[in-house]
Write a protein that holds these residues in place. Sequence first.
Motif: not given
Length: 202
Positions: A22-41
């Motif tokens: 979603s970060n790549t194909h929605f937030y970056k592509a459509k909102a023009g801004q990536e999320l800062h993902v704070r979770t760890k696997a």
Amino acid sequence: NGLYSPFLNEHYRCHPQIIEFSNTHFYKAKAGQELHVRTKAEDFKVGFPGLHWFHIAGNVEQYRNVNLLEVEKCLELAEELSDKFPKASIGIVTPFSDQKKELQKAFTRLQNDRVVVDTVHRFQGDEKDIIIFSLVISEHCRESLPRFINYYSAYLLNVGITRAKSALYIIGNKNYCHGLVDESGKTLLSHLAQYSDFVNKN
């Protein structure tokens, strides 16, 4: 004054493997801004964490947006995960109301209050430890069905994916989704199939 933004750019909910698509194909592509993902696997322990795809080449009924092979797989998988992770919350989502009704009918057999079945748009604002996502679409289905997911309600794909906190299981015809290309190249569903291949190395 530039101090406040309606875009919430920090993400604390989903397993990083889930939110990255979603970060790549929605937030970056459509909102023009990536999320800062704070979770760890390593923060996630429930439901075999990450993104998984079960390739099911079922058929879509002629007059209803129903894929019965996917319904059976959803039932089987939910029972298995419910037994293995008795404290996990589980949601079953689908873009199509016909499939939702068929899933709800099938899940009366399971009699498990922890499993919630609904359409994706009804799941907005909700989250589950485990999400099982029934795509329905497959070979020879009406062209309007993949078009609905890829274009008219593309945000629903994002909603469905990001309802999963720990584990996302996509149920659908991966080969068919791989082949969904348009004049600009790959569609969202083909990108999702490719991403699943990448994260699972299969």
